[in-house]
Each structure stands twice: as structure tokens, then as C-alpha cells.
Design a protein around this motif. Sequence first.
Motif, PDB file in Angstrom:
ATOM      1  N   MET A   1      45.487  64.732  50.616  1.00 34.08           N
ATOM      2  CA  MET A   1      46.430  64.560  49.545  1.00 34.08           C
ATOM      3  C   MET A   1      45.910  63.797  48.463  1.00 34.08           C
ATOM      4  O   MET A   1      45.138  62.684  48.446  1.00 34.08           O
ATOM      5  N   LYS A   2      45.886  64.432  47.004  1.00 34.90           N
ATOM      6  CA  LYS A   2      45.652  63.737  45.953  1.00 34.90           C
ATOM      7  C   LYS A   2      46.301  62.293  45.626  1.00 34.90           C
ATOM      8  O   LYS A   2      47.524  62.253  45.564  1.00 34.90           O
ATOM      9  N   LYS A   3      45.581  61.432  45.303  1.00 38.06           N
ATOM     10  CA  LYS A   3      46.091  59.846  45.016  1.00 38.06           C
ATOM     11  C   LYS A   3      46.538  59.882  43.536  1.00 38.06           C
ATOM     12  O   LYS A   3      46.182  60.790  42.685  1.00 38.06           O
ATOM     13  N   PRO A   4      47.551  59.290  43.378  1.00 40.74           N
ATOM     14  CA  PRO A   4      48.475  58.783  41.943  1.00 40.74           C
ATOM     15  C   PRO A   4      47.295  58.531  41.049  1.00 40.74           C
ATOM     16  O   PRO A   4      46.368  57.811  41.470  1.00 40.74           O
ATOM     17  N   LYS A   5      47.486  58.424  39.740  1.00 42.91           N
ATOM     18  CA  LYS A   5      46.476  58.050  38.777  1.00 42.91           C
ATOM     19  C   LYS A   5      46.263  56.643  38.817  1.00 42.91           C
ATOM     20  O   LYS A   5      47.185  55.752  39.108  1.00 42.91           O
ATOM     21  N   LEU A   6      45.223  56.021  38.563  1.00 42.13           N
ATOM     22  CA  LEU A   6      45.059  54.577  38.393  1.00 42.13           C
ATOM     23  C   LEU A   6      45.755  54.079  37.131  1.00 42.13           C
ATOM     24  O   LEU A   6      45.773  54.807  36.114  1.00 42.13           O
ATOM     25  N   ILE A   7      46.110  52.928  37.324  1.00 42.60           N
ATOM     26  CA  ILE A   7      46.726  52.355  36.095  1.00 42.60           C
ATOM     27  C   ILE A   7      45.575  51.253  35.525  1.00 42.60           C
ATOM     28  O   ILE A   7      45.577  50.218  36.184  1.00 42.60           O
ATOM     29  N   TRP A   8      44.780  51.644  34.425  1.00 39.05           N
ATOM     30  CA  TRP A   8      43.550  51.140  34.351  1.00 39.05           C
ATOM     31  C   TRP A   8      43.891  49.620  33.770  1.00 39.05           C
ATOM     32  O   TRP A   8      42.988  48.855  33.809  1.00 39.05           O
ATOM     33  N   LEU A   9      45.037  49.553  33.062  1.00 35.30           N
ATOM     34  CA  LEU A   9      45.156  48.166  32.400  1.00 35.30           C
ATOM     35  C   LEU A   9      45.383  47.097  33.527  1.00 35.30           C
ATOM     36  O   LEU A   9      45.077  46.007  33.474  1.00 35.30           O
ATOM     37  N   ASN A  10      46.261  47.580  34.540  1.00 36.76           N
ATOM     38  CA  ASN A  10      46.430  46.488  35.982  1.00 36.76           C
ATOM     39  C   ASN A  10      44.877  46.366  36.499  1.00 36.76           C
ATOM     40  O   ASN A  10      44.609  45.161  36.797  1.00 36.76           O
ATOM     41  N   VAL A  11      44.383  47.476  36.466  1.00 34.50           N
ATOM     42  CA  VAL A  11      42.887  47.267  37.294  1.00 34.50           C
ATOM     43  C   VAL A  11      42.004  46.364  36.419  1.00 34.50           C
ATOM     44  O   VAL A  11      41.410  45.479  37.215  1.00 34.50           O
ATOM     45  N   VAL A  13      42.920  43.994  34.311  1.00 33.54           N
ATOM     46  CA  VAL A  13      43.612  42.447  34.455  1.00 33.54           C
ATOM     47  C   VAL A  13      43.155  41.956  35.748  1.00 33.54           C
ATOM     48  O   VAL A  13      42.639  40.893  35.694  1.00 33.54           O
ATOM     49  N   PHE A  14      43.299  42.606  36.876  1.00 32.96           N
ATOM     50  CA  PHE A  14      42.914  42.191  38.180  1.00 32.96           C
ATOM     51  C   PHE A  14      41.526  41.891  38.364  1.00 32.96           C
ATOM     52  O   PHE A  14      41.087  40.738  38.789  1.00 32.96           O
ATOM     53  N   VAL A  15      40.734  42.752  37.973  1.00 33.03           N
ATOM     54  CA  VAL A  15      39.303  42.630  38.188  1.00 33.03           C
ATOM     55  C   VAL A  15      38.561  41.572  37.229  1.00 33.03           C
ATOM     56  O   VAL A  15      37.931  40.699  37.696  1.00 33.03           O
ATOM     57  N   ILE A  16      38.941  41.628  36.138  1.00 35.18           N
ATOM     58  CA  ILE A  16      38.362  40.443  35.127  1.00 35.18           C
ATOM     59  C   ILE A  16      38.862  39.267  35.596  1.00 35.18           C
ATOM     60  O   ILE A  16      38.030  38.321  35.432  1.00 35.18           O
ATOM     61  N   THR A  17      40.120  38.941  35.670  1.00 35.21           N
ATOM     62  CA  THR A  17      40.497  37.620  35.854  1.00 35.21           C
ATOM     63  C   THR A  17      39.962  37.197  37.352  1.00 35.21           C
ATOM     64  O   THR A  17      39.388  35.755  37.290  1.00 35.21           O
ATOM     65  N   PHE A  18      39.577  38.000  38.182  1.00 34.98           N
ATOM     66  CA  PHE A  18      39.211  37.687  39.347  1.00 34.98           C
ATOM     67  C   PHE A  18      37.740  37.190  39.232  1.00 34.98           C
ATOM     68  O   PHE A  18      37.078  36.278  40.072  1.00 34.98           O
ATOM     69  N   LEU A  19      36.887  38.073  38.643  1.00 31.27           N
ATOM     70  CA  LEU A  19      35.478  37.629  38.539  1.00 31.27           C
ATOM     71  C   LEU A  19      35.206  36.497  37.658  1.00 31.27           C
ATOM     72  O   LEU A  19      34.583  35.678  37.809  1.00 31.27           O
ATOM     73  N   PHE A  20      36.014  36.214  36.513  1.00 30.13           N
ATOM     74  CA  PHE A  20      36.149  34.819  35.877  1.00 30.13           C
ATOM     75  C   PHE A  20      36.171  33.809  37.010  1.00 30.13           C
ATOM     76  O   PHE A  20      35.724  32.757  36.944  1.00 30.13           O
ATOM     77  N   ALA A  21      37.517  33.929  37.668  1.00 31.30           N
ATOM     78  CA  ALA A  21      37.865  32.921  38.656  1.00 31.30           C
ATOM     79  C   ALA A  21      36.725  32.645  39.775  1.00 31.30           C
ATOM     80  O   ALA A  21      36.326  31.415  40.160  1.00 31.30           O
ATOM     81  N   ALA A  22      36.066  33.803  40.433  1.00 33.05           N
ATOM     82  CA  ALA A  22      35.280  33.504  41.579  1.00 33.05           C
ATOM     83  C   ALA A  22      33.783  33.334  40.872  1.00 33.05           C
ATOM     84  O   ALA A  22      32.958  33.045  41.904  1.00 33.05           O
ATOM     85  N   ILE A  23      33.372  33.699  39.824  1.00 40.95           N
ATOM     86  CA  ILE A  23      31.830  33.448  39.386  1.00 40.95           C
ATOM     87  C   ILE A  23      32.040  32.330  38.249  1.00 40.95           C
ATOM     88  O   ILE A  23      31.216  31.421  38.558  1.00 40.95           O
TER      89      ILE A  23
END
Length: 372
Positions: A1-11, A13-23
Motif C-alpha cells: 500500500m502506497k504511503k501518504p505524501k510526506l509533510i515536508w514542513l513538519n519533517v 521542523v521536527f528534524v532541525i529542532t531535534f538536531l539542535f537540541a541533541a547536538i
Amino acid sequence: MKKPKLIWLNVAVFVITFLFAAIAVPYRAITHGFDSAEIIMALLCFIYCGMSITAGYHRLWSHKTYQAHWSLRIIYALGGAFALQNSILHWSSDHRVHHKHVDNNDVDPYSAKRGFWYSHIGWMLREYQAHRYTNYENVRDLQKDPIVMWQHKHYLLLTISLNFGIPLLFGLWHGDVISSLLLVGFLRLVLSHHTTFFINSLAHIWGKQTYTEKNTARDNGFLAFLTFGEGYHNFHHIFENDYRNGIRWWQFDPTKWLIKSCEYLGLTYKLRKSPEDKIEKARLSMILKRSQQKLSEHPDAEQLLERLQHEYDALINKLNAYYDIKKTLIANKRDKLIADVERSELVAQYKELKQRLIDQQQSWQFFIEKLA
């Protein structure tokens, strides 16, 4: 089953903020350090964001468990934008669908039965329910609140202004903009996100089903500590219109304490509480069910099950009698129908029934402990 499209803005936000917090945050801590003022400011902002979600988005707007003065609603609306968890209108709409269709993988926006990752954050990364994104039919009541609609209309501007403005202004005042952006900005935001997300994920996996097993929600005191009282999630899912989540005096629920304290200041009113007898009956029903399951394999199962049911029925009868007279007594006090309530026959009956209930509770508890 094909997965729905990624919401790149959310991706992003979550990735960038996490990298700043973790590194970046640990690196800054090692090479430069953070002082007490920066740590305290980050903690205060974390509390402000968290309780704007729990007391505002969740208990005020999503469930209408109490009403609040316009000034407090503005504070919550700004805190919710600072927490970067979408507008009040959108958040409340999702949450009402979650409660109405909990654990239904096709409808529940963050169904726990689709796994930890999905219920924690995955549901926000793809367009799983794009058809609902602008459908606010279930929050028509909130569309009558001018503060809700003001925040919804200006949400993007508010969230950018607050998430960059507050850390930047504090950094300029304190003399260290980089540390402030990292600690008050990124780390605070990531912690605010994931502690809130724990209620959709861990609180449906880890803990006790104290009041119902009709859904996956659990009660967990540790999660309550991380989420300002939201961890008593099994109680919440069966008594969602109660302004409390932790109903015992010893349960950690600062959101409840905030709402109640604001009542004394005239900022909150019409606080809703579930009837005590219904809460107790739900708890006893779960104990009965688990005890019956445990006894089903016992050699003397039939006799013990009969005794268990007898003790349970006796306890429920005394519980009903006690709460009936308690309600009558409270009504008479409120309506001033008794000249001297403390010396009335009704009070004597109340005290007698209360003692009978206590005795029966002790008998029930003794029997349950023998089965353990």
C-alpha cells in the motif's frame, strides 16, 4: 500500500529542532556552559508552554471542563502558539476525533494501535487524514470564541514571533543570544513537543487501566510528572469532562491545581467534576473483572466467584446508599432546608451509612488481598 505524501514542513521542523537540541545544546554546554538564569528561563518557558496546552488547549477548549476569563484565554492562546502545536481550533478538532474514535485505526488521528512511532510523531509527518485538515465541524462552539479565531487566523505570525522573539529578547537582555536561542528556543521546544506527544503514545502503552479497559489509555504517575498531570490518562478517557486528571490529593496534577487556584482569583469558573460514586464504581468494576479472571482457573472457582460477587454486590449497595444520602445532605445544606444541619437526623443517618460503607470496603479489601 502506497504511503501518504510526506509533510515536508513538519519533517523539517521536527528534524532541525531535534538536531539542535541533541547536538548543539550539549556542545554549547561543554564548551561554554549555561548559567542559572538561562536554565531557569528555559524551565519557565517549558512550564508556560506545557500548561497552556494542558489547561488551555486540552481541558478548557477541547473538553470544556471549565470556563475561563478572556485574559486567561489570551495567555493560553499565546502559550499554545509558543508551544508550536498548531492552533487551538485544529488541535481541539483532532483531539475530539481521537476521543470519539479512540483506537480506531481508520479514524483516530493518532491511534495507539498503529504503534508507538505513529501515535507519537508519525501521524504528523504524512498526510494520513488530509481530507480533515480544514474540516472543523466538530468545533463549531470554539469558532464562536473570538480569541480562538484570532489565534487561528494569526497562528503562523504568532508562533514565529514567540519562538524566535522570546529567546532573542531574553538573550539580548541577558547578554548571550546564542545560549538563549539554544536553551530557551530549541531545547525548550523539543522537550515541550515530546512530553506532550507522550500522552498520545506512552500513555496508551505504559501504565494501569484503573477505570476501564475499553480503550488503550493508561494511568501512569511518572508520565503525569512529565506532562503536568496528563498521565492519568485511563481516568481521563472515561471521565473526559472532569477538569481533573489526578483525582487523589497525592496525585501530581499541577494543571488541576492551576485551574482551581484561578477559580479563587475569579479567572476560572464552572469547574466540572465527575460524580464520586461513578468514579468509584468504575474502579471497583475493574477490580471485580480482574479478580474474576484470576479465580477462573482456581479449583474452587465456582464457590470463590460466588463469594466475590456477593462481596461486590454488598459494597455497591452500601455505596449507593451512602452517596444518595450524601447528595441529599448537600442539597439541604445548599437550599437551607435544615435549621441545624449538624444536629439533624439526616446527618446521623449519613454518619451511620458512611461507617457501614467503610466496614464493607474493609471486608472487600480483605477478600481481594486473600485472592492475591
